[in-house]
Design an enzyme around this catalytic site. Structure first.
Site, short mmCIF file in Angstrom:
data_model
loop_
_atom_site.label_atom_id
_atom_site.label_comp_id
_atom_site.label_asym_id
_atom_site.label_seq_id
_atom_site.Cartn_x
_atom_site.Cartn_y
_atom_site.Cartn_z
N HIS A 142 -20.17 44.29 24.59
CA HIS A 142 -20.49 42.83 24.71
C HIS A 142 -19.76 42.13 23.40
O HIS A 142 -20.30 42.06 22.06
CB HIS A 142 -22.04 42.71 24.64
CG HIS A 142 -22.42 41.26 24.82
ND1 HIS A 142 -23.71 40.78 24.45
CD2 HIS A 142 -21.76 39.87 24.99
CE1 HIS A 142 -23.78 39.68 24.71
NE2 HIS A 142 -22.65 39.17 25.09
N MET B 257 -20.10 41.06 17.04
CA MET B 257 -20.47 39.64 16.48
C MET B 257 -19.38 39.40 15.40
O MET B 257 -19.34 40.28 14.57
CB MET B 257 -21.57 39.26 16.20
CG MET B 257 -22.73 39.85 17.31
SD MET B 257 -24.46 39.16 16.73
CE MET B 257 -25.56 39.87 18.34
N SER C 243 -34.78 45.68 20.77
CA SER C 243 -35.89 45.87 19.72
C SER C 243 -36.86 46.58 20.68
O SER C 243 -37.67 47.37 20.08
CB SER C 243 -36.46 44.66 19.17
OG SER C 243 -36.35 43.57 20.20
N SER D 233 -29.60 48.33 23.58
CA SER D 233 -28.72 47.72 22.62
C SER D 233 -28.78 48.43 20.89
O SER D 233 -29.82 48.24 20.37
CB SER D 233 -28.80 46.40 22.59
OG SER D 233 -28.34 45.69 21.39
N ASP E 60 -29.71 40.14 29.10
CA ASP E 60 -29.67 40.77 27.79
C ASP E 60 -30.56 39.87 26.82
O ASP E 60 -30.09 38.30 26.80
CB ASP E 60 -28.32 40.70 27.26
CG ASP E 60 -27.83 41.29 25.78
OD1 ASP E 60 -28.68 41.60 25.03
OD2 ASP E 60 -26.84 41.18 25.27
N GLY E 61 -31.47 40.18 26.23
CA GLY E 61 -32.25 39.50 25.18
C GLY E 61 -33.66 39.28 25.50
O GLY E 61 -33.90 38.65 26.54
N GLY E 62 -34.56 39.66 24.83
CA GLY E 62 -36.01 39.60 24.90
C GLY E 62 -36.45 40.14 26.04
O GLY E 62 -37.66 40.10 26.39
N GLY F 55 -30.61 40.10 17.79
CA GLY F 55 -31.69 40.68 18.21
C GLY F 55 -33.13 40.22 18.02
O GLY F 55 -33.41 39.45 17.01
N GLY F 56 -34.23 40.71 18.71
CA GLY F 56 -35.54 40.37 18.30
C GLY F 56 -36.03 39.15 18.97
O GLY F 56 -37.04 38.50 18.20
N ASP G 99 -23.13 45.45 20.60
CA ASP G 99 -22.92 44.06 20.48
C ASP G 99 -22.07 43.96 19.34
O ASP G 99 -22.28 44.38 18.23
CB ASP G 99 -24.10 43.38 20.10
CG ASP G 99 -25.09 43.33 21.24
OD1 ASP G 99 -24.96 42.56 22.24
OD2 ASP G 99 -26.24 43.95 21.03
N MET H 21 -18.97 38.97 21.44
CA MET H 21 -19.51 37.80 21.06
C MET H 21 -18.48 37.29 19.88
O MET H 21 -18.71 37.21 18.69
CB MET H 21 -20.92 37.83 20.37
CG MET H 21 -21.59 37.76 21.62
SD MET H 21 -23.30 38.35 21.06
CE MET H 21 -22.96 40.19 21.13
N MET I 281 -27.16 35.81 29.64
CA MET I 281 -27.87 35.67 28.47
C MET I 281 -29.36 35.30 28.71
O MET I 281 -29.28 34.12 29.02
CB MET I 281 -27.08 35.20 27.35
CG MET I 281 -25.78 35.82 26.85
SD MET I 281 -26.09 37.48 26.19
CE MET I 281 -27.33 37.36 24.84
N HIS J 185 -25.44 49.89 25.13
CA HIS J 185 -24.82 48.54 24.72
C HIS J 185 -24.51 48.30 23.32
O HIS J 185 -25.42 48.24 22.61
CB HIS J 185 -25.91 47.37 25.25
CG HIS J 185 -25.62 46.00 25.25
ND1 HIS J 185 -25.00 45.26 26.40
CD2 HIS J 185 -25.77 44.93 24.11
CE1 HIS J 185 -24.79 43.82 26.08
NE2 HIS J 185 -25.17 43.76 24.86
C1 DX5 Z 1 -27.95 39.23 21.18
C2 DX5 Z 1 -27.61 40.75 21.89
C3 DX5 Z 1 -28.59 41.41 22.51
C4 DX5 Z 1 -29.60 41.99 21.64
C5 DX5 Z 1 -30.91 42.18 22.47
O1 DX5 Z 1 -26.97 38.38 21.01
O2 DX5 Z 1 -26.51 40.24 22.87
O3 DX5 Z 1 -27.86 42.49 23.01
O4 DX5 Z 1 -29.22 43.14 20.70
O5 DX5 Z 1 -31.87 42.40 21.38
P1 DX5 Z 1 -33.35 42.45 22.05
O6 DX5 Z 1 -33.59 43.30 23.23
O7 DX5 Z 1 -34.19 42.71 20.65
O8 DX5 Z 1 -33.54 40.93 22.49
ZN ZN Z 2 -25.65 42.03 24.05
#
Ligand code: DX5
Ligand code: ZN
Length: 223
Positions: free
Chosen positions: A68, A39, A200, A10, A177-179, A146-147, A37, A70, A139, A35
């Site tokens: 993606h 927003m 991250s 991402s 996606d996420g963490g 992120g992070g 994002d 959002m 999700m 990927h």
């Molecule tokens: C959060 C995003 C993710 C984010 C993931 O809303 O959709 O794609 O970048 O970041 P990490 O891998 O750091 O959790």
């Molecule tokens: Zn994402």
């Protein structure tokens, strides 16, 4: 579960002053998709990038762009993202009445369709969509940043999503996606994911190639 595994870094975690270079380096490091994002500060409490940045990045790599969204509203912007070079476009189930028209537009633009579920959104929302999506994104953090830390309770939802997709007989990717990190990716693969977004964990690593390869071997160990 025959679907080939994909790692999609991402770019939210990339160096925004050098996005083109980051995408090129990530491609050489073995990314299967990038990927992206998007927003809007309304659907989620953060602002990132729009279609013009995606279009500027497009010449820097041949790997697919996994976009993606959002954002709310989403419908007025879909053609822009398709024309900017998205290969798949994922919209959130939580956008309500826009969902079905959005999927129709993405399809009519010739792009792969994705539906994303925020952690609190029940899986049964995707049941009526199994014939119309190419990708289900579960999700594993709250969308917006992120992070964040992986939410453990999403593992059960992921396993249920795997079952639903397998039983449907459709060819649908199951994305997380996420963490996502090297130390949890094996469990997440065991629950049934085949497409792994990581921001991250990859961009903060010293060596992108090593990290992507470590993730792939953890996933292989799960299968
Ligand atoms: C959060 C995003 C993710 C984010 C993931 O809303 O959709 O794609 O970048 O970041 P990490 O891998 O750091 O959790
Ligand atoms: Zn994402």
């Amino acid at each position: 579960m025959a679907t080939r595994v994909q790692i999609a870094p991402s770019v939210l975690a990339a160096d925004f002053a050098n996005l083109g270079r980051e995408v090129r380096v990530m491609t050489e490091a073995g990314a299967d998709a990038i990927h992206i994002d998007v927003m809007d500060g309304h659907f989620v409490p953060n602002l990132t990038i729009g279609a013009s940045v995606i279009s500027a990045l497009r010449p820097h790599t041949a790997v697919p762009f996994d976009v993606h969204l959002m954002i709310d509203p989403v419908v007025p912007y879909l053609a822009d993202f398709a024309r900017a070079g998205a290969d798949s476009i994922t919209v959130h189930a939580e956008i309500g009445e826009q969902l079905n028209p959005a999927l129709d537009i993405i399809k009519s633009e010739g792009k792969k369709t994705g539906v994303a579920l925020s952690p609190e959104t029940p899986l049964d929302r995707v049941v009526p969509l199994l014939q119309s999506v190419d990708l289900v994104l579960v999700m594993t953090v709250r969308p917006g940043f992120g992070g964040q830390k992986f939410i453990e309770t999403t593992l059960d939802k992921l396993a249920a999503a795997r079952k639903l997709i397998d039983e449907s007989g459709e060819s649908i990717r199951l994305e997380v996606d996420g963490g996502i990190k090297i130390d949890n990716i094996r469990r997440i693969a065991q629950a049934g994911a085949d497409t792994f977004v990581a921001g991250s964990a990859i961009f903060s690593a010293e060596d992108y190639t090593v990290t992507i390869n470590q993730m792939k071997s953890e996933i292989a160990a799960a299968r």
